[in-house]
Scaffold this motif. Structure first.
Motif, mmCIF file in Angstrom:
data_model
loop_
_atom_site.group_PDB
_atom_site.id
_atom_site.type_symbol
_atom_site.label_atom_id
_atom_site.label_comp_id
_atom_site.label_asym_id
_atom_site.label_seq_id
_atom_site.Cartn_x
_atom_site.Cartn_y
_atom_site.Cartn_z
ATOM 1 N N ALA A 8 18.613 21.786 -15.732
ATOM 2 C CA ALA A 8 19.523 20.646 -15.562
ATOM 3 C C ALA A 8 20.675 21.032 -14.638
ATOM 4 C CB ALA A 8 20.083 20.213 -16.915
ATOM 5 N N ASN A 9 20.801 22.328 -14.343
ATOM 6 C CA ASN A 9 21.921 22.797 -13.517
ATOM 7 C C ASN A 9 21.903 22.126 -12.138
ATOM 8 O OD1 ASN A 9 23.122 24.954 -11.502
ATOM 9 N ND2 ASN A 9 23.990 25.310 -13.530
ATOM 10 N N ARG A 10 23.062 21.580 -11.793
ATOM 11 C CA ARG A 10 23.135 20.773 -10.567
ATOM 12 C C ARG A 10 22.882 21.597 -9.307
ATOM 13 N NH1 ARG A 10 26.771 19.158 -14.349
ATOM 14 N NH2 ARG A 10 27.325 16.958 -14.535
ATOM 15 N N VAL A 38 30.100 24.526 -18.060
ATOM 16 C CA VAL A 38 30.330 25.496 -16.975
ATOM 17 C C VAL A 38 29.811 24.913 -15.661
ATOM 18 C CG1 VAL A 38 29.580 27.751 -16.082
ATOM 19 C CG2 VAL A 38 30.356 27.540 -18.453
ATOM 20 N N ASP A 39 28.641 24.303 -15.718
ATOM 21 C CA ASP A 39 28.039 23.709 -14.520
ATOM 22 C C ASP A 39 28.944 22.604 -13.968
ATOM 23 O OD1 ASP A 39 26.156 22.932 -12.598
ATOM 24 O OD2 ASP A 39 25.113 21.594 -14.002
ATOM 25 N N ARG A 40 29.429 21.753 -14.854
ATOM 26 C CA ARG A 40 30.264 20.625 -14.418
ATOM 27 C C ARG A 40 31.576 21.133 -13.812
ATOM 28 N NH1 ARG A 40 33.478 17.783 -17.639
ATOM 29 N NH2 ARG A 40 32.415 18.337 -19.562
ATOM 30 N N LEU A 71 19.094 33.136 -18.172
ATOM 31 C CA LEU A 71 20.069 32.419 -17.333
ATOM 32 C C LEU A 71 20.996 31.516 -18.163
ATOM 33 C CD1 LEU A 71 20.696 31.753 -14.224
ATOM 34 C CD2 LEU A 71 19.447 29.674 -14.696
ATOM 35 N N GLY A 72 20.416 30.656 -19.014
ATOM 36 C CA GLY A 72 21.230 29.723 -19.798
ATOM 37 C C GLY A 72 22.160 30.456 -20.749
ATOM 38 N N GLU A 73 21.653 31.548 -21.300
ATOM 39 C CA GLU A 73 22.434 32.352 -22.250
ATOM 40 C C GLU A 73 23.716 32.883 -21.595
ATOM 41 O OE1 GLU A 73 19.948 35.642 -23.261
ATOM 42 O OE2 GLU A 73 21.355 36.488 -24.710
ATOM 43 N N GLY A 89 15.870 19.937 -21.378
ATOM 44 C CA GLY A 89 16.204 20.608 -22.635
ATOM 45 C C GLY A 89 15.043 20.483 -23.610
ATOM 46 N N ASP A 90 15.179 21.138 -24.747
ATOM 47 C CA ASP A 90 14.087 21.129 -25.716
ATOM 48 C C ASP A 90 13.764 19.706 -26.168
ATOM 49 O OD1 ASP A 90 13.862 23.792 -25.488
ATOM 50 O OD2 ASP A 90 14.949 24.282 -27.327
ATOM 51 N N ASN A 91 12.492 19.405 -26.231
ATOM 52 C CA ASN A 91 12.017 18.075 -26.635
ATOM 53 C C ASN A 91 10.597 18.218 -27.155
ATOM 54 O OD1 ASN A 91 9.929 17.151 -24.380
ATOM 55 N ND2 ASN A 91 11.545 18.316 -23.371
HETATM 56 O O1 KG4 Z 1 15.363 24.859 -22.984
HETATM 57 P P1 KG4 Z 1 16.591 24.781 -23.796
HETATM 58 O O2 KG4 Z 1 17.053 23.423 -24.274
HETATM 59 O O3 KG4 Z 1 16.507 25.684 -25.059
HETATM 60 C C1 KG4 Z 1 15.874 26.929 -25.022
HETATM 61 O O4 KG4 Z 1 14.622 26.950 -25.132
HETATM 62 O O5 KG4 Z 1 16.612 27.914 -24.838
HETATM 63 O O6 KG4 Z 1 17.763 25.453 -22.938
HETATM 64 C C2 KG4 Z 1 19.079 25.489 -23.389
HETATM 65 C C3 KG4 Z 1 19.899 26.331 -22.430
HETATM 66 C C4 KG4 Z 1 21.292 26.646 -22.988
HETATM 67 O O7 KG4 Z 1 21.576 28.007 -22.741
HETATM 68 C C5 KG4 Z 1 22.174 25.742 -22.158
HETATM 69 O O8 KG4 Z 1 23.504 26.198 -22.027
HETATM 70 C C6 KG4 Z 1 21.469 25.757 -20.832
HETATM 71 O O9 KG4 Z 1 20.099 25.647 -21.186
HETATM 72 N N1 KG4 Z 1 21.885 24.647 -19.968
HETATM 73 C C7 KG4 Z 1 22.477 24.815 -18.763
HETATM 74 C C8 KG4 Z 1 22.746 23.508 -18.280
HETATM 75 N N2 KG4 Z 1 22.314 22.601 -19.197
HETATM 76 C C9 KG4 Z 1 21.784 23.321 -20.239
HETATM 77 N N3 KG4 Z 1 22.773 25.927 -18.071
HETATM 78 C C10 KG4 Z 1 23.344 25.767 -16.865
HETATM 79 N N4 KG4 Z 1 23.644 24.563 -16.330
HETATM 80 C C11 KG4 Z 1 23.362 23.417 -16.990
HETATM 81 N N5 KG4 Z 1 23.640 22.229 -16.453
#
Ligand code: KG4
Ligand code: ZN
Length: 377
Positions: free
Chosen positions: A308-310, A192-194, A171-173, A336-338
């Motif tokens: 984090a997507n709204r 993109v989300d914002r 999805l994030g990709e 996000g990664d932590n």
């Molecule tokens: O979990 P993560 O920090 O790293 C991985 O393990 O992949 O996730 C990062 C991903 C990226 O693709 C980033 O664009 C996406 O999460 N991401 C979002 C949003 N914030 C971060 N995708 C959609 N809407 C968001 N608000």
């Protein structure tokens, strides 16, 4: 007073250098994340070689800050946890090698943690620094990140069963790729989300659709459909819609590699992004609903960077409220990664009587199924 054991967490699987200290109650005493945005921005995405070098460079300051914020010294740490995969091998090697060395040098137990197992339990961390919540005996996990889209059934004893995962893009990709095609700067997902927040999905709704596997299909086919996510079709739909906008003159084409400021994106493109985002989230809701019809969900833990997507957060809130489901949405700080989630997963393993991994032999892996590690740990 922090509770024992004090666990040092290390996370370097992709482009974030992270270090955290978590105590025996699951309190996050410190969580420091150093992003590498400036390093990767000229390339529009993460460059593995640059990322692993940056981890090495960032580590001394990141770890010193985490220990200082937690108010602890190296000698106070009772155990060390580092991500061992999945991720970029060169990046994983940096964090895992540091973790192994610290554990060996100080004679402490070492935990090589599965990155997705960390995400899975991250919704149970307290954003205010209080003790972590207890894991329910059984819960459903939805993990959405830049590398994974996973629906799992999990148990407090660590067993994990994968229900559905993506067949192609995560999805994030896809958020990142669509944003990149529009000329937005890395990291594109949050932008993109914002931008989608200001858009109206209606004019583009027909250009995007979710394969539900319901209408007119046999039960067996619908079942097979529910068992995976697929985002490459949605990505192609978005890329084609962007091309149409460019041909219509509503969106100025950019030379390859050029960056566009988000405020320069016309309202037609924001509408397109709103429709794209709605379809992306619809697919998650569709698969969840099909799963819930077969195996009722009692508690849903939603995690990963894209959590984090709204829109996703609003839709998950409504979906769970309508069904009386206990929703655990990961706090934004731990989406996000932590490294707090990595230390926390190690703490959960320790509580289950797991003594950890041999720091002399534990290795990194770019791919590890989540089910396999859970069964072993
Ligand atoms: O979990 P993560 O920090 O790293 C991985 O393990 O992949 O996730 C990062 C991903 C990226 O693709 C980033 O664009 C996406 O999460 N991401 C979002 C949003 N914030 C971060 N995708 C959609 N809407 C968001 N608000
Ligand atoms: Zn991640």
């Amino acid at each position: 007073m922090p509770d024992a054991p004090l666990i040092l967490g290390i996370e370097t699987s992709c482009d974030d250098t992270a270090c955290a200290v978590v105590d025996g109650a699951g309190r996050v005493l410190a969580s420091v994340v150093s992003r590498q945005i400036d390093e990767h921005r000229p390339f529009g995405g993460v460059v593995p070689e640059i990322a692993s070098r940056a981890h090495l460079g960032n580590w001394p300051a990141v770890s010193a800050e985490a220990l200082a914020r937690a108010g602890v010294d190296w000698a106070d740490l009772d155990a060390v946890a580092a991500t061992r995969g999945p991720g970029l091998v060169g990046c994983l090697l940096v964090g895992l090698s540091i973790g192994r060395a610290v554990a060996l040098g100080r004679g402490r137990p070492f935990f090589g943690v599965h990155h997705m197992a960390g995400h899975l339990v991250s919704p149970f961390l307290d954003a205010e620094g209080g003790p972590a919540a207890d894991l329910p005996a059984r819960f459903t996990g939805l993990i959405v990140s830049g590398g994974h889209t996973l629906l799992v059934e999990a148990r407090a004893d660590g067993a994990v069963e994968t229900v559905a995962e993506t067949r192609d893009d995560a999805l994030g990709e896809v958020f990142d790729k669509v944003g990149k095609r529009l000329g937005l700067a890395y990291p594109q997902g949050p932008i993109v989300d914002r931008l989608a927040e200001d858009g109206d999905p209606a004019p583009h709704a027909k250009a995007f659709f979710v394969k539900t596997g319901r209408r007119g299909r046999t039960a067996a086919k619908a079942d097979a459909h529910a068992a995976y996510f697929t985002y490459s079709g949605l990505k192609s739909q978005a890329l084609r819609a962007i091309e149409r906008l460019e041909r219509s003159g509503a969106l100025a084409p950019l030379p390859p590699g050029a960056i566009r400021a988000p405020e320069d994106l016309p309202s037609e493109a924001r509408d397109l992004l709103a429709a794209f985002r709605a379809a992306a989230v619809d697919q998650l809701v569709d698969r969840l609903t099909q799963h819930h019809d077969r195996r009722p969900v009692r508690c849903l833990a939603v995690s990963g960077g894209a959590a984090a997507n709204r829109l996703l957060r609003r839709r998950m809130t409504d979906w769970c409220a309508a069904r009386g489901i206990d929703l655990r949405l990961v706090p934004l700080t731990y989406a996000g990664d932590n490294a707090a989630m990595i230390a926390f997963e190690a703490l959960l393993r320790h509580r289950r009587g797991d003594a950890g991994d041999d720091p002399r032999s534990v290795e990194v892996a770019s791919r590890i199924p989540l089910d396999a590690t859970a069964a072993a740990g």
